[in-house]
Structures are given as C-alpha cells and as structure tokens.
Design a protein around this motif. Sequence first.
Motif, mmCIF file in Angstrom:
data_model
loop_
_atom_site.group_PDB
_atom_site.id
_atom_site.type_symbol
_atom_site.label_atom_id
_atom_site.label_comp_id
_atom_site.label_asym_id
_atom_site.label_seq_id
_atom_site.Cartn_x
_atom_site.Cartn_y
_atom_site.Cartn_z
ATOM 1 N N ASP A 1 -0.085 9.665 -0.443
ATOM 2 C CA ASP A 1 0.650 8.691 0.372
ATOM 3 C C ASP A 1 1.024 9.290 1.722
ATOM 4 N N TYR A 2 1.483 10.536 1.722
ATOM 5 C CA TYR A 2 1.834 11.188 2.980
ATOM 6 C C TYR A 2 0.625 11.336 3.893
ATOM 7 N N GLU A 3 -0.522 11.647 3.296
ATOM 8 C CA GLU A 3 -1.744 11.734 4.098
ATOM 9 C C GLU A 3 -2.087 10.374 4.693
ATOM 10 N N ALA A 4 -1.848 9.302 3.937
ATOM 11 C CA ALA A 4 -2.094 7.957 4.452
ATOM 12 C C ALA A 4 -1.153 7.642 5.611
ATOM 13 N N PHE A 5 0.126 8.056 5.505
ATOM 14 C CA PHE A 5 1.080 7.809 6.591
ATOM 15 C C PHE A 5 0.650 8.541 7.864
ATOM 16 N N GLU A 6 0.239 9.805 7.709
ATOM 17 C CA GLU A 6 -0.191 10.575 8.881
ATOM 18 C C GLU A 6 -1.450 9.969 9.497
ATOM 19 N N ARG A 7 -2.351 9.515 8.649
ATOM 20 C CA ARG A 7 -3.582 8.903 9.151
ATOM 21 C C ARG A 7 -3.278 7.605 9.909
ATOM 22 N N LEU A 8 -2.335 6.810 9.400
ATOM 23 C CA LEU A 8 -1.957 5.581 10.082
ATOM 24 C C LEU A 8 -1.315 5.876 11.434
ATOM 25 N N LEU A 9 -0.509 6.940 11.497
ATOM 26 C CA LEU A 9 0.101 7.332 12.764
ATOM 27 C C LEU A 9 -0.962 7.527 13.839
ATOM 28 N N SER A 10 -2.040 8.236 13.492
ATOM 29 C CA SER A 10 -3.107 8.506 14.463
ATOM 30 C C SER A 10 -3.979 7.284 14.707
ATOM 31 N N ASP A 11 -4.339 6.562 13.631
ATOM 32 C CA ASP A 11 -5.252 5.431 13.776
ATOM 33 C C ASP A 11 -4.635 4.294 14.586
ATOM 34 N N ILE A 12 -3.347 4.053 14.397
ATOM 35 C CA ILE A 12 -2.687 2.977 15.139
ATOM 36 C C ILE A 12 -2.601 3.329 16.617
ATOM 37 N N GLN A 13 -2.288 4.585 16.921
ATOM 38 C CA GLN A 13 -2.251 5.006 18.327
ATOM 39 C C GLN A 13 -3.639 4.884 18.962
ATOM 40 N N ALA A 14 -4.685 5.242 18.204
ATOM 41 C CA ALA A 14 -6.047 5.152 18.741
ATOM 42 C C ALA A 14 -6.439 3.698 18.981
ATOM 43 N N ALA A 15 -6.093 2.806 18.039
ATOM 44 C CA ALA A 15 -6.419 1.384 18.214
ATOM 45 C C ALA A 15 -5.662 0.799 19.405
ATOM 46 N N TRP A 16 -4.425 1.248 19.601
ATOM 47 C CA TRP A 16 -3.642 0.800 20.761
ATOM 48 C C TRP A 16 -4.320 1.225 22.062
ATOM 49 N N THR A 17 -4.741 2.477 22.124
ATOM 50 C CA THR A 17 -5.381 2.984 23.338
ATOM 51 C C THR A 17 -6.668 2.213 23.638
ATOM 52 N N LYS A 18 -7.440 1.883 22.594
ATOM 53 C CA LYS A 18 -8.693 1.138 22.777
ATOM 54 C C LYS A 18 -8.453 -0.357 22.962
#
Length: 328
Positions: free
Chosen positions: A203-220
Amino acid sequence: MRFSQRMRASIKALAIVLSVAMPVALIVSAADARVGGGSSSGSRGSRTFSAPPSTSTAPNAARPFERSATQPSNPGLGAPAAAGAASRGGFFNRPGLLGGLAAGFLGAGLFGMLFGGSLFGGLGGLSSIIGLILQIGLVVIVARLAWSWWQRRNASQNAYAGGPAGGPAHYEAAPQPQQPDQIKGFGFGLGSGSAPPKIGPDDYEAFERLLSDIQAAWTKQDVTALRRLTTDEMASYFTDDLAENARKNVVNEVTNVKLLQGDLAEAWRDGDTEYASVAMRFSLIDKTTDKATGRVVDNSDQPIEVTEVWTFLRDRGAGWILSAIQQV
C-alpha cells in the motif's frame, strides 16, 4: 532640514521593511503552483470534517478543506469548517497584499482621526504615504511573527489528538522504533497506531507511486490520466486549475518528485470503501513558464520541499486513488 532628516529616516526604515517582507512574499508564492494549487481540496468520506491526526512527518494541524464536494450531515459536523471559513471572510481578513493594503489604509485613517484629521486625512502628503507603507510593512512582520507563534503552539500542544508530540521531524532525525509496516529507506510508519484496514508495504508503495504519477499527469496536462488516478471530485479541481493556467497562457511543470519521509495518520472504512490519510514530505521542482515565450514566470529550477497530507481511497477489489490533499 527637519523634514529632510525625517524623509531619510523613513526611506531607510522602508528599505529594511522591504528587505524582510519581499523574501517572505516570494516564499509564499513559490508554493502555490503545484498540483492542488497549495490549497486543501477534496473529501475524506465520513471524516471530511474531522482533522487527520498529526504525525512525526506533519506535527502541525492540517488545514480544513477550502474546496470539498462533501456537505456536513448535521450542523455539528460542519462547525469546524464553517468556523474556518468565517475567520477568513471579510475584506480586511483577506490573505496577501489586498488584505495588507486594506489594514494599512484603515490604520492610517484611524491614526489621522486620532490626531484631528479625517479618516483619510493622513494620506495628504508624501511623508504620510511613506508612513502608510511602513505601517503595512509592520503589519506584515507582526502577522508573520504571530503565525510562527501559532504554529509552534500547535506543535507543542499536539492540536490533533492521536499523533506523536514534538517538533517537526527531519529525514536525518534519530531513528524511531521500527514499526511492523514501516518501509525501509522512506521512513513510512504508523503515525497514530494500527487501525483497520491493514496498511502494508504494498500500500505504501502504491501511495508513493501515485504521488509521482499524479504530478507527471499534471505536468503533461493529461486529464484522462488524472481521472484514472483520482476521484471524480479531485479530477474536476485539477481540470479547473489546468483551465485557469491555459487562460493565463502559462504551463506549470512539476518534476524530480522524490519522497523524503512519510507516515500513516489514520486508516478506516466507510462501508465497502477503505481510506488512508498519509502525511508526506517530498521534494520537487515546481516551475511555471509562459507558453508563448518559454520564460519562467514563477518559481525556478531549484528544488523545494513540501509537506502535505494526502488521503487515498479504494473500493472493494479496486486500487488506491487520490481523494484529498491537505496543507499543514
């Protein structure tokens, strides 16, 4: 001669005030462009109107939601949010330069009335204008000192029950007792004790992955990805923020996102939906550029550190998605 000396003294004092106030203003504005706009947005299910417990990563109180689709089911639940909104209401309570100017004009007017002038009689000459600017600068300094005191007071009194007491934690701080679900290398642990549902390393790995993926989707500016990674409510806020950037003809880029420290504030169930509120301290590069010229208009290529409380939810048989972001 006396007027000239007063003018020189006033200008010197003004320079000192501006040297203190300007860096503060730049620091505040530098945190407002990233995902979520530096505000508290979203919903935490049945706990939307209760504060997430403080943790070693975020020992200070999380701000109430400024944008939320959840409505209180009774007046008692909505009282904290309503009180927060009321405290921010009114022209003279507005944050930023507008509120400071309003307070400064009011102060100058009252000063003039005390000494026999009209409400705006104190603005008649150049020296009075400089005096007004000095008053504004003093208001800014006093407000900053009061806010710092309030933050220290919240930390010392542990405003939200359930989290550990103490000052702000650093990544290099002395090791804490190892928790069963702690992620090695990232400092994730149970900040307020075990609570159903069970939150484990995956679950913690999923939270960290979402932190990065959401920022990347925002930038794109990838709205489709944002809708997949977040609730409909959060996706709507992000879409509105991207549309506002487009209206201003600017692009916000968030890159080099790196989790530094995090811990679980609380986890609970609302029916078949599981929630987890996680305090996260992370570094990132937050830069806003003009779309036409590529010129940097806000922030820079220098990394900054941010601490926020992110709340995630998952329905039965589904993966975690972002439900809320709160500032601390």
